[in-house]
Design an enzyme around this catalytic site. Structure first.
Site, PDB file in Angstrom:
ATOM      1  N   GLU A  85       3.532  -0.093   3.813  1.00 40.01           N
ATOM      2  CA  GLU A  85       3.151   1.220   3.289  1.00 40.01           C
ATOM      3  C   GLU A  85       4.404   1.835   2.690  1.00 40.01           C
ATOM      4  OE1 GLU A  85       0.160   2.632   3.258  1.00 40.01           O
ATOM      5  OE2 GLU A  85      -1.021   1.576   4.796  1.00 40.01           O
ATOM      6  N   HIS A 145       0.868  -1.173   0.000  1.00 38.49           N
ATOM      7  CA  HIS A 145       0.000   0.000   0.000  1.00 38.49           C
ATOM      8  C   HIS A 145       0.910   1.229   0.000  1.00 38.49           C
ATOM      9  CE1 HIS A 145      -4.081  -1.679   1.061  1.00 38.49           C
ATOM     10  NE2 HIS A 145      -3.328  -2.748   1.269  1.00 38.49           N
ATOM     11  N   TYR A 147       0.506   5.638   1.552  1.00 37.13           N
ATOM     12  CA  TYR A 147       1.901   5.953   1.783  1.00 37.13           C
ATOM     13  C   TYR A 147       2.109   6.001   3.296  1.00 37.13           C
ATOM     14  CZ  TYR A 147       0.075  10.680   2.795  1.00 37.13           C
ATOM     15  OH  TYR A 147      -0.610  11.745   3.324  1.00 37.13           O
TER      16      TYR A 147
HETATM   17 ZN   LIG Z   1      -3.921   1.412   0.961  1.00 36.27          ZN
END
Ligand SMILES: [Zn+2]
Length: 445
Positions: A337, A261, A263
């Site tokens: 992330e 994913h 950020y």
């Molecule tokens: Zn996401």
């Protein structure tokens, strides 16, 4: 018009944690101890001010898009169609190692593709890398795609050849192709899939639709309101995109996964639905150790900090991918992330010249493959007079990890090596333990 807004508070009665419980319909971008960043309308901003929060506009949405989503900065990212083409080419160029597989079809009928990489050996360990549950997180398509390409293009290097002979690596870079396409052609900040909801709104959040503790939260970051960006859907696995991933993990007996994913630069591990830690001490230590190991390795490449933390510490979510895969199958499951860290750096819109460096620093994800293929020995039970703590890593000559502090003086020691339990007799010395572990490990190869 929406404004990307920083929200903070000096008033302990109006904490940011409390704000995350209030159903304002904000699109939450960033949660840090000192500030929260959200995309908000002017009405929502007025409401926040009335509630006593400090609100500082960072940039209006139009300017943000003009600055970061400028075509020359975005060239280099895949569309659903160009990704399919590149995955086909990779499979065609490496027919003995790679196979293009259809996992399912999206709401609008697009194929959700995966590459299966590795020599087919039947009993191989299987690892899954996924990207783009959320449409606007384009870098999360590129990192897993480039991992797949590297495995195939460097398949002759001894280390990678070793993995490909003993593991299957599944790579599904775009779980939400409809959302991605809408994001590419209509609205760059679209997040969900393209489900038409009964109230006329569009989209279910695929990363709230998995079936473990699904729907147990009803808060802004895991919402039962269909128009919200984190709408959980009408029931668990209501969406074809999440069913495709569920069926892959169930049918292929996947042993570990990373879902990308953006950020914020984090390595997240379960749980997301609760602040409770993973209860099983061995699992807890294993997952935290892997998350830290990935964070350390990532930092060593370009100095970028990806902080390892329990998923709920970012914000609570019920029905995410990793809670389900760990909760249902007990497999190591991580959400990474990717870049950047702040909205001011582009947030979800990472300039394409950072695709390369972001991939380079995320090569250490391969560490997960290595660890799953050669799991460290873990001391599970050591009853009395223990000098090895429960869950401590046990290792001997040439085995990596921590050295055994001492032998078991009076009680037998149980050591788990990849699924096999070894019982070491009372009084065994370090060499005897190492030999027993080594024997099991070489039998596994
Ligand atoms: Zn996401």
């Amino acid at each position: 018009m929406s404004i990307i807004t920083e929200i903070s508070s000096d008033d302990p009665r109006q904490s940011l944690a409390k704000l995350l419980q209030i159903p304002l319909g904000l699109d939450v971008w960033e949660v840090k101890p000192e500030r929260l960043v959200a995309r908000a309308t002017e009405a929502q901003i007025d409401r926040l001010v009335q509630m006593g929060y400090k609100v500082k506009p960072i940039v209006d949405e139009t300017t943000h898009l003009r600055t970061f989503a400028e075509p020359s900065l975005m060239a280099g990212y895949h569309s659903a169609a160009s990704l399919e083409q590149d995955m086909r080419q990779l499979a065609a160029a490496h027919p003995h190692l790679a196979e293009l597989k259809e996992l399912g079809r999206s709401i609008e009928g697009r194929t959700i593709w995966a590459l299966r990489i590795g020599e087919r050996r039947g009993n191989s360990k299987k690892v899954l890398f996924m990207g783009c549950h959320h449409a606007r997180e384009w870098i999360a398509v590129e990192v897993p795609f480039l991992l797949a390409r590297e495995l195939l293009e460097k398949a002759n290097e001894p280390k990678i050849a070793g993995w490909l002979s003993s593991a299957e690596i599944w790579v599904a870079p775009m779980v939400n192709p409809d959302g991605h396409e809408f994001c590419r052609t209509q609205y760059r900040l679209w997040r969900k899939n393209r489900r038409r909801n009964p109230d006329g709104s569009i989209g279910v959040d695929p990363n709230r639709n998995y079936g473990y503790m699904w729907g147990t939260l009803n808060i802004p970051t895991s919402s039962h309101v269909p128009s919200d960006d984190t709408y959980v859907g009408p029931r668990a696995f209501s969406e074809p995109e999440t069913r495709a991933i569920r069926d892959l993990i169930a049918c292929e007996h996947i042993s570990g996964l990373i879902t990308y994913h953006s950020y914020s630069q984090l390595v997240l591990y379960p749980w997301g639905y609760t602040n409770e830690e993973i209860a099983d001490p061995v699992d807890r230590q294993k997952l935290i150790g892997l998350a830290r190991g990935m964070g350390d390795r990532i930092r060593s490449v370009h100095g970028m900090v990806y902080t390892p933390q329990q998923s709920s510490m970012l914000y609570p979510t019920a029905g995410d991918t990793t809670d389900w895969s760990y909760g249902t199958y007990g497999i190591p499951s991580f959400t990474i992330e990717l870049r950047p860290t702040t909205a001011e750096q582009g947030g979800f819109i990472l300039p394409a010249n950072q695709i390369g460096p972001t991939f380079e620093e995320n090569r250490p994800a391969f560490f997960l493959i290595e660890e799953l293929l050669s799991p460290p020995a873990v001391a599970r039970r050591y009853v009395q007079g223990a000098r090895i703590a429960e869950g401590e890593r046990v290792a001997g000559p040439g085995m990596g990890g921590l050295a055994v502090a001492a032998a078991a003086p009076a009680n037998s020691l149980e050591i788990v090596v990849g699924g096999t339990v070894i019982r070491v007799p009372p009084g065994s010395d370090r060499e005897a333990i190492a030999a027993a572990v080594g024997a099991v490990k070489s039998a596994m190869r």
